[in-house]
Design a protein around this motif. Sequence first.
Motif, PDB file in Angstrom:
ATOM      1  N   ARG A  65      64.663 -29.539  58.149  1.00 21.87           N
ATOM      2  CA  ARG A  65      63.379 -29.625  58.856  1.00 21.87           C
ATOM      3  C   ARG A  65      62.900 -31.076  58.764  1.00 21.87           C
ATOM      4  N   GLU A  66      63.039 -31.787  59.848  1.00 24.14           N
ATOM      5  CA  GLU A  66      62.797 -33.231  59.896  1.00 24.14           C
ATOM      6  C   GLU A  66      61.359 -33.622  59.526  1.00 24.14           C
ATOM      7  N   ASP A  67      60.368 -32.870  60.004  1.00 29.05           N
ATOM      8  CA  ASP A  67      58.973 -33.290  59.806  1.00 29.05           C
ATOM      9  C   ASP A  67      58.552 -33.339  58.347  1.00 29.05           C
ATOM     10  N   LYS A  68      59.078 -32.447  57.520  1.00 30.41           N
ATOM     11  CA  LYS A  68      58.705 -32.416  56.100  1.00 30.41           C
ATOM     12  C   LYS A  68      59.862 -32.805  55.181  1.00 30.41           C
ATOM     13  N   LYS A  69      61.016 -33.137  55.779  1.00 32.50           N
ATOM     14  CA  LYS A  69      62.217 -33.490  55.010  1.00 32.50           C
ATOM     15  C   LYS A  69      62.672 -32.332  54.124  1.00 32.50           C
ATOM     16  N   PHE A  70      62.474 -31.104  54.622  1.00 32.97           N
ATOM     17  CA  PHE A  70      62.899 -29.908  53.904  1.00 32.97           C
ATOM     18  C   PHE A  70      64.346 -29.576  54.270  1.00 32.97           C
ATOM     19  N   ILE A  71      65.083 -29.076  53.273  1.00 31.49           N
ATOM     20  CA  ILE A  71      66.385 -28.486  53.555  1.00 31.49           C
ATOM     21  C   ILE A  71      66.397 -27.071  52.989  1.00 31.49           C
ATOM     22  N   THR A  72      67.121 -26.194  53.658  1.00 31.81           N
ATOM     23  CA  THR A  72      67.291 -24.817  53.214  1.00 31.81           C
ATOM     24  C   THR A  72      68.726 -24.656  52.733  1.00 31.81           C
ATOM     25  N   LEU A  73      68.859 -24.006  51.572  1.00 30.96           N
ATOM     26  CA  LEU A  73      70.169 -23.808  50.955  1.00 30.96           C
ATOM     27  C   LEU A  73      70.411 -22.329  50.710  1.00 30.96           C
ATOM     28  N   ASP A  74      71.519 -21.813  51.215  1.00 32.78           N
ATOM     29  CA  ASP A  74      71.955 -20.484  50.802  1.00 32.78           C
ATOM     30  C   ASP A  74      72.570 -20.635  49.420  1.00 32.78           C
ATOM     31  N   CYS A  75      72.243 -19.706  48.523  1.00 32.82           N
ATOM     32  CA  CYS A  75      72.651 -19.810  47.123  1.00 32.82           C
ATOM     33  C   CYS A  75      73.377 -18.535  46.697  1.00 32.82           C
ATOM     34  N   GLU A  76      74.465 -18.720  45.989  1.00 30.18           N
ATOM     35  CA  GLU A  76      75.189 -17.592  45.418  1.00 30.18           C
ATOM     36  C   GLU A  76      75.714 -18.022  44.061  1.00 30.18           C
ATOM     37  N   ILE A  77      75.539 -17.155  43.071  1.00 30.39           N
ATOM     38  CA  ILE A  77      76.119 -17.388  41.753  1.00 30.39           C
ATOM     39  C   ILE A  77      77.151 -16.301  41.530  1.00 30.39           C
ATOM     40  N   VAL A  78      78.364 -16.726  41.185  1.00 32.43           N
ATOM     41  CA  VAL A  78      79.448 -15.784  40.930  1.00 32.43           C
ATOM     42  C   VAL A  78      79.893 -15.907  39.481  1.00 32.43           C
ATOM     43  N   ASN A  79      80.449 -14.814  38.946  1.00 30.01           N
ATOM     44  CA  ASN A  79      80.984 -14.854  37.584  1.00 30.01           C
ATOM     45  C   ASN A  79      82.446 -15.301  37.613  1.00 30.01           C
ATOM     46  N   GLN A  80      83.073 -15.290  36.455  1.00 27.03           N
ATOM     47  CA  GLN A  80      84.452 -15.764  36.334  1.00 27.03           C
ATOM     48  C   GLN A  80      85.442 -14.907  37.119  1.00 27.03           C
ATOM     49  N   HIS A  81      85.023 -13.735  37.561  1.00 26.32           N
ATOM     50  CA  HIS A  81      85.878 -12.854  38.360  1.00 26.32           C
ATOM     51  C   HIS A  81      85.619 -13.016  39.858  1.00 26.32           C
ATOM     52  N   GLY A  82      84.739 -13.970  40.215  1.00 27.07           N
ATOM     53  CA  GLY A  82      84.405 -14.189  41.621  1.00 27.07           C
ATOM     54  C   GLY A  82      83.412 -13.186  42.172  1.00 27.07           C
ATOM     55  N   LYS A  83      82.825 -12.367  41.308  1.00 29.78           N
ATOM     56  CA  LYS A  83      81.857 -11.346  41.731  1.00 29.78           C
ATOM     57  C   LYS A  83      80.463 -11.961  41.768  1.00 29.78           C
ATOM     58  N   PRO A  84      79.721 -11.764  42.859  1.00 38.17           N
ATOM     59  CA  PRO A  84      78.364 -12.319  42.916  1.00 38.17           C
ATOM     60  C   PRO A  84      77.431 -11.630  41.918  1.00 38.17           C
ATOM     61  N   VAL A  85      76.658 -12.441  41.194  1.00 39.30           N
ATOM     62  CA  VAL A  85      75.673 -11.910  40.252  1.00 39.30           C
ATOM     63  C   VAL A  85      74.251 -12.193  40.723  1.00 39.30           C
ATOM     64  N   VAL A  86      74.051 -13.279  41.469  1.00 39.31           N
ATOM     65  CA  VAL A  86      72.740 -13.633  42.019  1.00 39.31           C
ATOM     66  C   VAL A  86      72.965 -14.227  43.403  1.00 39.31           C
ATOM     67  N   THR A  87      72.104 -13.855  44.344  1.00 41.16           N
ATOM     68  CA  THR A  87      72.100 -14.503  45.659  1.00 41.16           C
ATOM     69  C   THR A  87      70.666 -14.869  45.995  1.00 41.16           C
ATOM     70  N   GLY A  88      70.509 -15.756  46.938  1.00 36.19           N
ATOM     71  CA  GLY A  88      69.168 -16.128  47.359  1.00 36.19           C
ATOM     72  C   GLY A  88      69.193 -17.315  48.296  1.00 36.19           C
ATOM     73  N   GLN A  89      68.004 -17.866  48.493  1.00 37.21           N
ATOM     74  CA  GLN A  89      67.843 -19.014  49.364  1.00 37.21           C
ATOM     75  C   GLN A  89      66.812 -19.941  48.741  1.00 37.21           C
ATOM     76  N   ALA A  90      67.100 -21.230  48.750  1.00 41.16           N
ATOM     77  CA  ALA A  90      66.182 -22.231  48.224  1.00 41.16           C
ATOM     78  C   ALA A  90      65.697 -23.120  49.358  1.00 41.16           C
ATOM     79  N   GLU A  91      64.446 -23.557  49.227  1.00 45.56           N
ATOM     80  CA  GLU A  91      63.910 -24.561  50.133  1.00 45.56           C
ATOM     81  C   GLU A  91      63.440 -25.721  49.272  1.00 45.56           C
ATOM     82  N   VAL A  92      63.906 -26.921  49.602  1.00 44.24           N
ATOM     83  CA  VAL A  92      63.573 -28.104  48.823  1.00 44.24           C
ATOM     84  C   VAL A  92      63.191 -29.250  49.755  1.00 44.24           C
TER      85      VAL A  92
END
Length: 158
Positions: free
Chosen positions: A110-137
């Motif tokens: 988002r150019e006007d506020k210099k925001f970026i949106t990030l899709d987020c996923e945390i996986v364990n050592q087996h490749g299984k997702p444990v947390v998902t979400g979205q960040a805006e920074v």
Amino acid sequence: MTQITNLTFDEIQIGQTTTFSRTIGEREILLFAAASGDVNPLHLDAGYAATTPFGEPIAHGILSASLISAAVALQLPGPGVVYVGQTLRFLRPVKVGDRLTARLEVTAKREDKKFITLDCEIVNQHGKPVVTGQAEVMAPVEKITIDTPELPAISVGP
């Protein structure tokens, strides 16, 4: 000390990715409980945790999610970033010894506020997702290279 350099808003591209990994041990769980005040016995008392559906202590969900914050602060975009928002969904328990990897992908700018949106996923050592979400920074607009401080030595336990 290690030096880190950020990515500015103009340098960041949609589709850009990064990863950040840590092993969650008993020490991390105890330190998080001490810092947050969350002393839920599910995280700290093996006897109690054995009576739950998990059968053993599990890490605090937000401790696992904090890997997203670390990836944002240290890598994408890095120093100078300002967190604006985060959504999270906790999918699986994280147990002592689990190796977690946060994966972030830039999905919008988002150019006007210099925001970026990030899709987020945390996986364990087996490749299984444990947390998902979205960040805006809010991404930095100036290039920065800094030395990272050393983590302090903190003893845990009696």
